[in-house]
Design a protein around this motif. Structure first.
Motif, PDB file in Angstrom:
ATOM      1  N   UNK A   1       9.177   1.585  -2.578  1.00  0.00           N
ATOM      2  CA  UNK A   1       7.883   1.505  -1.913  1.00  0.00           C
ATOM      3  C   UNK A   1       7.225   0.180  -2.287  1.00  0.00           C
ATOM      4  N   UNK A   2       6.531  -0.426  -1.339  1.00  0.00           N
ATOM      5  CA  UNK A   2       5.855  -1.704  -1.591  1.00  0.00           C
ATOM      6  C   UNK A   2       4.837  -1.548  -2.709  1.00  0.00           C
ATOM      7  N   UNK A   3       4.778  -2.555  -3.575  1.00  0.00           N
ATOM      8  CA  UNK A   3       3.827  -2.573  -4.678  1.00  0.00           C
ATOM      9  C   UNK A   3       2.550  -3.243  -4.186  1.00  0.00           C
ATOM     10  N   UNK A   4       1.410  -2.605  -4.414  1.00  0.00           N
ATOM     11  CA  UNK A   4       0.134  -3.172  -3.989  1.00  0.00           C
ATOM     12  C   UNK A   4      -0.288  -4.245  -4.995  1.00  0.00           C
ATOM     13  N   UNK A   5      -0.448  -5.465  -4.508  1.00  0.00           N
ATOM     14  CA  UNK A   5      -0.782  -6.600  -5.371  1.00  0.00           C
ATOM     15  C   UNK A   5      -2.238  -7.033  -5.262  1.00  0.00           C
ATOM     16  N   UNK A   6      -3.085  -6.185  -4.715  1.00  0.00           N
ATOM     17  CA  UNK A   6      -4.496  -6.530  -4.580  1.00  0.00           C
ATOM     18  C   UNK A   6      -5.090  -6.827  -5.950  1.00  0.00           C
TER      19      UNK A   6
END
Length: 110
Positions: free
Chosen positions: A26-31
């Motif tokens: 799953x894509x990692x949220x880099x916010x």
């Protein structure tokens, strides 16, 4: 995320682009995160790039890139590379988690 990346010695394009994912792909949220790039001669040799700033292209999709400088690619060799993320909350995580990105810099003819 690419497992192998090829480029010619002394080139500075294309940038290395990767989508950072967790153990479940799953894509990692880099916010709010900062990302750096590291690269060393394979296997576990001399460091060529250390904590160089990477660019977050899409925070929610975990997409990052590293733009090469001439000093990064002046040596033809095989390298292992990774992206290191420092999250807004202070945690640190390195990608890929199971191995490295193999960067192959092929010698120039001229």
């Amino acid at each position: 995320m690419p497992s192998h990346f090829y480029m010619k010695q002394n080139d500075t394009r294309p940038a290395l682009v990767a989508s950072l994912t967790d153990a479940n792909d799953q894509a990692v949220n880099l916010t709010g995160a900062t990302v750096v790039f590291n690269m060393r001669v394979e296997p576990a040799g001399t460091t060529k790039v250390s904590a160089a700033a990477a660019t977050v292209l899409d925070s929610e999709a975990g997409e990052v890139s590293y733009s090469w400088s001439a000093a990064n690619t002046d040596t033809a060799d095989d390298f292992e590379a990774e992206f290191q993320v420092t999250y807004a909350g202070g945690g640190v995580q390195t990608f890929p988690g199971r191995n490295h990105i193999l960067v192959h810099i092929v010698d120039d003819i001229a």
